[in-house]
Scaffold this motif. Sequence first.
Motif, short mmCIF file in Angstrom:
data_model
loop_
_atom_site.label_atom_id
_atom_site.label_comp_id
_atom_site.label_asym_id
_atom_site.label_seq_id
_atom_site.Cartn_x
_atom_site.Cartn_y
_atom_site.Cartn_z
N UNK A 1 0.77 -0.96 -0.15
CA UNK A 1 -0.28 -0.21 -0.19
C UNK A 1 1.11 0.93 0.03
N UNK A 2 0.87 1.98 -1.45
CA UNK A 2 1.81 3.41 -1.29
C UNK A 2 1.44 3.96 -0.17
N UNK A 3 0.20 4.38 0.22
CA UNK A 3 0.19 5.25 0.89
C UNK A 3 0.51 4.88 2.49
N UNK A 4 -0.14 3.77 2.87
CA UNK A 4 0.20 3.79 4.16
C UNK A 4 1.99 3.75 4.70
N UNK A 5 3.03 3.05 3.65
CA UNK A 5 3.79 3.13 3.43
C UNK A 5 4.85 4.79 3.27
N UNK A 6 4.40 5.37 2.40
CA UNK A 6 4.78 6.51 2.57
C UNK A 6 4.06 7.67 3.71
N UNK B 1 -6.10 9.68 4.58
CA UNK B 1 -6.68 11.72 5.39
C UNK B 1 -5.03 12.67 5.12
N UNK B 2 -3.66 12.13 5.94
CA UNK B 2 -2.80 12.40 5.81
C UNK B 2 -1.74 13.47 4.47
N UNK B 3 -2.61 13.53 4.10
CA UNK B 3 -2.25 14.91 2.67
C UNK B 3 -2.14 15.76 2.54
N UNK B 4 -2.02 16.54 2.19
CA UNK B 4 -1.84 18.34 1.96
C UNK B 4 -1.67 18.95 0.42
N UNK C 1 -7.51 -3.02 8.51
CA UNK C 1 -7.13 -2.13 6.94
C UNK C 1 -6.92 -0.92 6.54
N UNK C 2 -8.86 -0.96 6.52
CA UNK C 2 -9.42 -0.51 5.71
C UNK C 2 -9.00 1.38 5.97
N UNK C 3 -9.38 0.46 7.60
CA UNK C 3 -9.63 2.14 8.36
C UNK C 3 -8.36 2.99 8.65
N UNK C 4 -7.13 2.10 8.59
CA UNK C 4 -5.66 2.09 8.06
C UNK C 4 -5.68 3.16 7.28
N UNK C 5 -5.98 2.52 6.33
CA UNK C 5 -5.55 3.10 4.96
C UNK C 5 -6.88 4.65 5.10
N UNK C 6 -7.40 4.14 5.53
CA UNK C 6 -8.54 5.84 5.49
C UNK C 6 -7.85 6.78 6.26
#
Length: 695
Positions: free
Chosen positions: A67-72, A407-410, A398-403
């Motif tokens: 999962x790219x976003x979780x890793x980033x 959320x942590x982007x701008x 996992x779904x909640x963690x991905x959400x």
Amino acid sequence: MLTRRALLRAALAGGVAIGAAAPGTAHAAPYPRVGPGTSFLDHRALLDGLPEPGWFAANIPFVELPDREVQQVYYYRWRVHYEALKYTGTAEGWIVTEFLAPVGYSAPGGAIVAAVGHHLAEGRWLRDRRYLDDYLRYWLRGSGAGPKPATVELNPHATDWAHQYSCWLADAAWQRAAVTGDWTGLLDLLPDLVRHWERWAPQFDSDLGLYWQTPLWDAMEYSAGSYSDGDPFRGGDGFRPTLNSYLHADARRIADLARRAGDTALAARFDERADRLRAAHDRLWDAAAGFFKQLTLDRRTPLPDREEIGFVPWMFGTAGPEHAGAWRQLIDPQGFAAPFGPTTLERRSRWFLHEARLGCCRWDGPSWPYATSQTLTGLARLLTEQPERAPLGPDDYLAALRTYARTQYLGGRPYVAEAHDPDVPEWIYNTPSHSEDYNHSTFVDLVLSGLFGVRPQAGDALRLHPLAPQSWDYFAVENLPYHGHNVTVLWDRTGARYGAGAGLSVFVDGAPVHHQGTLAPVTVAVPAARVPPLPDEVDVAANLDPAARFPKPSASFSAPGCGPEKAIDGQKHFLATPATRWSTDGSPHGQDWLAVDFGEPRTLTEVRVFFHGDGRMLREPARWWVEHRDTGDWRPVPDQRVEPARPVPDDLNRAVFPAVRTRQLRIVVVPRGSAGVAVAALQCWVPRYSTRMVF
């Protein structure tokens, strides 16, 4: 001379040690030794874009997942923690801050106790233990435990900083020791943990057997309870699932520590307190709503609204199996489910998002990372300890963690501020020079202990209960510091990615210790904990108080708002705002200098400098060197060697030299072209025994 690449390569290979001499010198290396481990992942690529990569290489566990976003966001959140590490001076050392810019209601040095539990959970995975060792002492014995005005602005109910806000110190300290294996250090703090617990007594109601709290001092102002009370900011006193869960868990951990210390009487006393508080906590269960709720202080009745704090009891083992049905509300569209959630208040409530866009800080529906962290920590505990009782499953985690990661982007880049709109991609509480990289929550810990299921144990073992899906082709956590060892966990569904066999593999200090074909939970043996001593060093250049006589900074030129005091303020980050740097931007000089007067002679063998560059107005200097004097003219420090030879921005630069004793020291910088030079931090580390306080 060591180049930047050579320094990073040494750190990645485990060749850089705290307190050990670099080859051919008598100078302490700047980072902890990684030690024996594995090298399945490309560490250099994973650290790309982070400042001071050698620090991260030496300190953090590496992860890889599909999962790219979780890793980033995982690596970004390590940067957030790194930025929040603040050195307060020779007396107390390190703290972890919530805001990067100081706020007027913080404890001395800039710490705020509300998020201390999150800070300990996140930082417990660092290899260098000294940051959190200092931080715990700060809250239990230092300025953080010191007197505070009992004012309306700073909490009229508390007379010390460690009780300004609700917190869970003993439980978080225990969870941290379960990772480091350092029980001796924690046992030394046992009397302080007892004292901290007992000082909540003024807020205890003997009739109910529960503690009351104001939502504001729960760090959750403008909540449904305070709106219902008619005072949205300071009102809403009640018996809340938060503080009562915290104190239940803290009492249990104090009892466990007392048993380790052989104090059976203290253990029995706190076991009884924990049992009574756990039994009384059931009064907060609203059977009709199937949820834990706040009871009003005057009427002793539950609020009509479900708040996200109703999930907190699972984080601390305060909820029972009969309460597990409450978790259905997490995925209910009229409950807490949201594209950028969970929400902090159920959508059914009349107060949902009430005045939420009129200004910070509403806890009536916006998505707060603080609360999301608690909720996901509680869900992970339920799924790993009582999975048969859970109405949700690992896929929901996992779904909640991905959400949460989404959320942590701008602007397409990882970013965390105070609170987010639950339905659209917008940080609604994000004040410039205040909210940036807001360190008020966890994420790293949710990946390690939740998604990867690394469940620390007090004994010579490690429990693994991954919540990642078996359908994933791979994931890895590499060289995770655990009990003084390096633990690597690999999931390789086919065996093609890592070459260690198909299935789940576990390595300790680079050697394979377990292999299985599935992601089923397993407990693996780990050798006895090793807690090597760390050198006791102080930065004699640091000064957080501009009014203090010494250390006294000065400079040949300073850009507006970027005076020399910013270079020795104990902070080190490389953001445009809030600024924490000395800058020569606009200087008419061909070279400039930044000086420190220590107030008395100091014996030094190195100077560490962290230049900041934005690639445009600010760049690292073309060259730099160190000079010193006691009286008379400045002169270069003899036989100094600058590492790396070519200065680098947003990274460690240092000059090492044979010991020199001097009262005043300065660095001289030659700019690169027309760009200004900025110094995010100037540090002079020496052994503590060689210093005394100067006032």
